[in-house]
Design a protein around this motif. Structure first.
Motif, PDB file in Angstrom:
ATOM      1  N   PHE A 107      39.367  44.906  61.260  1.00  9.73           N
ATOM      2  CA  PHE A 107      40.014  43.972  62.174  1.00  9.73           C
ATOM      3  C   PHE A 107      41.370  44.518  62.605  1.00  9.73           C
ATOM      4  N   LYS A 134      41.369  47.345  65.167  1.00  7.97           N
ATOM      5  CA  LYS A 134      41.187  46.878  66.542  1.00  7.97           C
ATOM      6  C   LYS A 134      42.383  46.073  67.036  1.00  7.97           C
ATOM      7  N   ASN A 135      43.107  45.456  66.117  1.00 10.67           N
ATOM      8  CA  ASN A 135      44.237  44.577  66.441  1.00 10.67           C
ATOM      9  C   ASN A 135      45.443  45.028  65.621  1.00 10.67           C
ATOM     10  N   HIS A 174      42.217  35.528  62.316  1.00  6.77           N
ATOM     11  CA  HIS A 174      40.969  36.089  61.816  1.00  6.77           C
ATOM     12  C   HIS A 174      39.849  35.049  61.744  1.00  6.77           C
TER      13      HIS A 174
END
Length: 172
Positions: free
Chosen positions: A107, A110-111, A117
């Motif tokens: 996660f 990508k971020n 979340h």
């Protein structure tokens, strides 16, 4: 109170009257369930935020915003460190990767700055909820519930079946 609102509303435009009504409306339903269902949806337990620096994020909520925060707790079975931020009506869960196979690592790749979340909603009977949701073609991310950060059974629902939101159900 209603007569005062009516007098105020009389002098307002239609859109202003609609806004006034929305501002004063409340929702009395605390638990919602599907008619005929043996389980009920409860309150929002927490919103989870993936953070690249858990100490910095903890300091923001504790030192800058004045919130009460928990200690950092490792949850190796979930591949995360967690810190809970108390908000009165709910909590924030700060998540940081623990180990190479942490789902939070992907996660954060990508971020880079982190971000929301998942949301966690309580249910009164997680086994019945999972059975019912699977019968309605809602996919889960594991075959069985696992014990979550609060020591209670949890199950994650696939975001593609929940309008792009990763939903965690937690037994109340």
């Amino acid at each position: 109170m209603a007569s005062v609102l009516l007098k105020v509303a009389a002098g307002l435009s239609r859109s202003s009257r609609v806004s006034l009504v929305r501002a004063h409306s409340t929702t009395a339903v605390l638990h919602q369930g599907v008619p005929g269902s043996v389980w009920k949806l409860g309150r929002l337990n927490h919103i989870a935020i993936a953070v690249p620096d858990i100490e910095k994020a903890t300091a923001l909520y504790r030192d800058v915003l004045g919130a009460t925060v928990s200690d950092k707790v490792p949850l190796p079975e979930h591949g995360v460190y967690t810190v809970f931020v108390e908000l009165g009506n709910t909590k924030l869960e700060l998540l940081h990767p623990l180990g190479e196979k942490s789902p939070i690592s992907g996660f954060l790749q990508k971020n880079k700055s982190g971000g929301m979340h998942h949301i966690c909603i309580e249910v009164d009977d997680i086994t019945a909820a999972i059975s019912d949701l699977k019968a309605k073609n809602i996919r889960t991310l594991s075959a069985e519930p696992r014990i979550g950060a609060h020591g209670k059974p949890v199950m994650f629902l696939h975001p593609k079946d929940c309008d792009g939101v990763l939903v965690e159900l937690e037994e109340a």
